[in-house]
Design a protein around this motif. Structure first.
Motif, PDB file in Angstrom:
ATOM      1  N   HIS A 140       0.816  -1.214   0.000  1.00 13.48           N
ATOM      2  CA  HIS A 140       0.000   0.000   0.000  1.00 13.48           C
ATOM      3  C   HIS A 140       0.854   1.271   0.000  1.00 13.48           C
ATOM      4  N   CYS A 141       1.948   1.227  -0.750  1.00 12.59           N
ATOM      5  CA  CYS A 141       2.838   2.393  -0.896  1.00 12.59           C
ATOM      6  C   CYS A 141       3.370   2.879   0.458  1.00 12.59           C
ATOM      7  N   SER A 142       3.543   1.953   1.393  1.00 12.44           N
ATOM      8  CA  SER A 142       3.998   2.345   2.722  1.00 12.44           C
ATOM      9  C   SER A 142       4.769   1.199   3.372  1.00 12.44           C
ATOM     10  N   PHE A 143       5.878   0.791   2.735  1.00 12.43           N
ATOM     11  CA  PHE A 143       6.613  -0.362   3.262  1.00 12.43           C
ATOM     12  C   PHE A 143       7.231  -0.081   4.628  1.00 12.43           C
ATOM     13  N   LEU A 144       7.457   1.197   4.949  1.00 11.98           N
ATOM     14  CA  LEU A 144       7.981   1.538   6.271  1.00 11.98           C
ATOM     15  C   LEU A 144       6.988   1.122   7.357  1.00 11.98           C
ATOM     16  N   SER A 145       5.694   1.292   7.078  1.00 12.92           N
ATOM     17  CA  SER A 145       4.663   0.880   8.026  1.00 12.92           C
ATOM     18  C   SER A 145       4.690  -0.626   8.245  1.00 12.92           C
ATOM     19  N   HIS A 146       4.904  -1.376   7.181  1.00 13.67           N
ATOM     20  CA  HIS A 146       4.899  -2.833   7.304  1.00 13.67           C
ATOM     21  C   HIS A 146       6.119  -3.339   8.065  1.00 13.67           C
ATOM     22  N   LYS A 147       7.208  -2.590   8.011  1.00 14.23           N
ATOM     23  CA  LYS A 147       8.352  -2.942   8.849  1.00 14.23           C
ATOM     24  C   LYS A 147       7.965  -2.804  10.320  1.00 14.23           C
ATOM     25  N   PHE A 148       7.215  -1.751  10.637  1.00 16.90           N
ATOM     26  CA  PHE A 148       6.767  -1.546  12.011  1.00 16.90           C
ATOM     27  C   PHE A 148       5.848  -2.677  12.458  1.00 16.90           C
ATOM     28  N   TYR A 149       4.937  -3.095  11.565  1.00 14.43           N
ATOM     29  CA  TYR A 149       3.972  -4.124  11.922  1.00 14.43           C
ATOM     30  C   TYR A 149       4.498  -5.545  11.694  1.00 14.43           C
ATOM     31  N   ASN A 150       5.764  -5.662  11.295  1.00 19.14           N
ATOM     32  CA  ASN A 150       6.368  -6.983  11.078  1.00 19.14           C
ATOM     33  C   ASN A 150       5.640  -7.796  10.009  1.00 19.14           C
ATOM     34  N   ASN A 151       5.277  -7.130   8.939  1.00 19.07           N
ATOM     35  CA  ASN A 151       4.581  -7.808   7.847  1.00 19.07           C
ATOM     36  C   ASN A 151       5.510  -7.893   6.638  1.00 19.07           C
ATOM     37  N   SER A 152       6.210  -8.967   6.514  1.00 20.26           N
ATOM     38  CA  SER A 152       7.172  -9.090   5.419  1.00 20.26           C
ATOM     39  C   SER A 152       6.490  -9.240   4.062  1.00 20.26           C
ATOM     40  N   LYS A 153       5.226  -9.682   4.058  1.00 22.67           N
ATOM     41  CA  LYS A 153       4.504  -9.879   2.805  1.00 22.67           C
ATOM     42  C   LYS A 153       3.398  -8.850   2.595  1.00 22.67           C
ATOM     43  N   GLY A 154       3.364  -7.806   3.411  1.00 27.20           N
ATOM     44  CA  GLY A 154       2.304  -6.829   3.286  1.00 27.20           C
ATOM     45  C   GLY A 154       1.045  -7.256   4.019  1.00 27.20           C
ATOM     46  N   ALA A 155      -0.095  -6.715   3.594  1.00 27.44           N
ATOM     47  CA  ALA A 155      -1.361  -6.993   4.276  1.00 27.44           C
ATOM     48  C   ALA A 155      -2.521  -6.782   3.319  1.00 27.44           C
ATOM     49  N   ILE A 156      -3.677  -7.294   3.713  1.00 26.66           N
ATOM     50  CA  ILE A 156      -4.918  -7.073   2.965  1.00 26.66           C
ATOM     51  C   ILE A 156      -5.677  -5.950   3.664  1.00 26.66           C
ATOM     52  N   ARG A 157      -6.022  -4.927   2.892  1.00 28.78           N
ATOM     53  CA  ARG A 157      -6.617  -3.726   3.491  1.00 28.78           C
ATOM     54  C   ARG A 157      -8.078  -3.561   3.088  1.00 28.78           C
ATOM     55  N   PHE A 158      -8.879  -3.089   4.070  1.00 28.44           N
ATOM     56  CA  PHE A 158     -10.274  -2.770   3.833  1.00 28.44           C
ATOM     57  C   PHE A 158     -10.503  -1.318   4.277  1.00 28.44           C
ATOM     58  N   SER A 159     -11.100  -0.529   3.414  1.00 30.24           N
ATOM     59  CA  SER A 159     -11.307   0.885   3.743  1.00 30.24           C
ATOM     60  C   SER A 159     -12.688   1.301   3.241  1.00 30.24           C
ATOM     61  N   PHE A 160     -13.334   2.187   3.983  1.00 29.98           N
ATOM     62  CA  PHE A 160     -14.767   2.391   3.830  1.00 29.98           C
ATOM     63  C   PHE A 160     -15.105   3.855   3.561  1.00 29.98           C
ATOM     64  N   SER A 161     -16.358   4.073   3.183  1.00 35.95           N
ATOM     65  CA  SER A 161     -16.802   5.414   2.795  1.00 35.95           C
ATOM     66  C   SER A 161     -18.198   5.676   3.344  1.00 35.95           C
ATOM     67  N   PRO A 162     -18.748   6.879   3.121  1.00 34.43           N
ATOM     68  CA  PRO A 162     -20.109   7.147   3.596  1.00 34.43           C
ATOM     69  C   PRO A 162     -21.145   6.189   3.023  1.00 34.43           C
ATOM     70  N   TYR A 163     -20.842   5.574   1.892  1.00 28.24           N
ATOM     71  CA  TYR A 163     -21.811   4.686   1.255  1.00 28.24           C
ATOM     72  C   TYR A 163     -21.799   3.277   1.859  1.00 28.24           C
ATOM     73  N   THR A 164     -20.810   2.952   2.669  1.00 25.88           N
ATOM     74  CA  THR A 164     -20.746   1.638   3.309  1.00 25.88           C
ATOM     75  C   THR A 164     -21.869   1.506   4.334  1.00 25.88           C
ATOM     76  N   THR A 165     -22.496   0.338   4.368  1.00 25.45           N
ATOM     77  CA  THR A 165     -23.589   0.098   5.312  1.00 25.45           C
ATOM     78  C   THR A 165     -23.179  -0.959   6.347  1.00 25.45           C
ATOM     79  N   ASN A 166     -23.963  -1.067   7.401  1.00 26.97           N
ATOM     80  CA  ASN A 166     -23.731  -2.119   8.396  1.00 26.97           C
ATOM     81  C   ASN A 166     -23.893  -3.508   7.787  1.00 26.97           C
TER      82      ASN A 166
END
Length: 376
Positions: A334-360
């Protein structure tokens, strides 16, 4: 029957946009036209008024009364580069947070190879918040000229306390990357006494791509990064704010689209309480390491997961979520490999991000899909 797709990739770019965004842009291209700040026709004046209206609305959103200190650019990356180049950081020291986007890390690294610039990465607490006691030591001993902080992580959604950070660093310049936060969380540029705020407009603001900008508290310390255009017959670019930083024809159509987004923004269907409830349910599956702030007061509308089973290929998992459950999300660094070093994620992560249109219902569907997609 049409499939329903679940778009959980708003940290990359928001979708959908308010329908007025397309309507305003289409009407401008087909009927209005006009250039910005260059002609005295009614068409040109109307275009100029609309762009200045957009600038005023942005100033309200980031909490400043200085609307002419809002500079339009093509996006946050361009804004950050313009600021770093314009500050003349030769023989200076810079602190950055460990959750910075590559839009900060790579320009800083490049500058450190071309000028006499020293930079260090701040220490963080286990949850991702900046260690404020460590920050005090850096200010006293390292004595940086500039501190750069990502207000909201685009990996875990953790929100930094910008007001406290500025109180600690005092007269040291502060550049806030508000890319993920703007349009979603409250920003108080004047109250926090922030020196720079960089942002883009195609995420939380729900505007089109190719439009962004930055706020500058004190223009006297920032030289323009590029030149051209302007009025008069002198070789030097005429000095006026914000025009000195906006040489060339702006993305008029994009800014008109942004104006529509700002004037027709929908209300949110979910609360942060709703999201955290789902995050905790996902954690209870014991299938995923969930990257989030662990605290409702510092959590935004984005989080990431990493399967505990290291043998699981995350690209395959994301493909299954898309092909079987019609869930659109993103995996990788996610264009932030420095963050993944902090979180110890050598392979990155799967991200979910939401908007006003997202529902319960959408959130519950995501939980059920993550529950089912990996069978342990």
């Amino acid at each position: 029957m049409n499939k329903k797709y679940y778009y959980f990739d708003n940290s990359t770019t928001s979708f959908p946009k308010p329908k007025e965004v397309a309507e305003y842009m289409s009407d401008f291209i087909l009927n209005s036209g006009g250039t910005y700040g260059r002609v005295n026709t009614e068409r040109g004046l109307d275009t100029t008024r609309k762009i200045e209206e957009c600038r005023e609305l942005l100033a309200n959103i980031i909490g400043t009364k200085k609307d002419n200190h809002i500079v339009f650019t093509s996006g946050a990356t361009r804004s950050i580069n313009d600021i770093l180049i314009g500050l003349n950081l030769n023989n200076k020291k810079v602190l950055i947070s460990t959750l910075e986007h590559n839009a900060v890390l790579r320009p800083i690294h490049h500058l450190s190879k071309t000028i006499n610039l020293e930079y260090k990465v701040l220490e963080h607490l286990d949850n991702g918040l900046i260690d404020l006691e460590s920050l005090k030591n850096y200010i006293n001993n390292f004595k940086p000229y500039l501190v750069i902080v990502n207000m909201e992580s685009n990996i875990s959604g953790i929100i930094q306390d910008i007001k406290k950070i500025k109180e600690i660093i005092g007269d040291t310049l502060l550049l806030v990357d508000a890319t993920q936060a703007i349009g979603v969380h409250n920003i108080y540029a004047d109250e926090w006494d922030v020196d720079f705020i960089a942002f883009t407009c195609h995420k939380g603001l729900l505007g089109p791509t190719g439009v962004g900008g930055y706020f500058i508290k004190n223009p006297s310390i920032l030289k323009p990064a590029y030149f051209g255009g302007g009025f008069g017959d002198e070789l030097e670019t005429p000095y006026s704010i914000p025009e000195i930083y906006e040489s060339g024809t702006p993305n008029t159509v994009g800014i008109i689209g942004l104006l529509a987004a700002l004037k027709h923004k929908p209300t949110w269907n979910i609360t942060i309480y709703d999201l955290i409830s789902i995050i905790k349910k996902i954690e209870s599956l014991n299938k995923y390491k969930v990257l989030w702030s662990k605290d409702i007061s510092t959590q935004g509308f984005v989080f990431s997961i990493v399967p505990f089973d290291n043998s699981i290929d995350m690209s395959d998992l994301v493909n299954k979520l898309y092909e079987k459950y019609y869930i659109e999300c993103r995996y990788g660094y996610h264009c932030s490999f420095l963050s993944h070093k902090f979180y110890n994620n050598s392979k990155g992560a799967i991200r979910f991000s939401f908007s006003p249109y997202t529902t319960n219902e959408d959130l519950e569907y995501l939980y059920l899909a993550l529950k089912e997609v990996i069978v342990l």
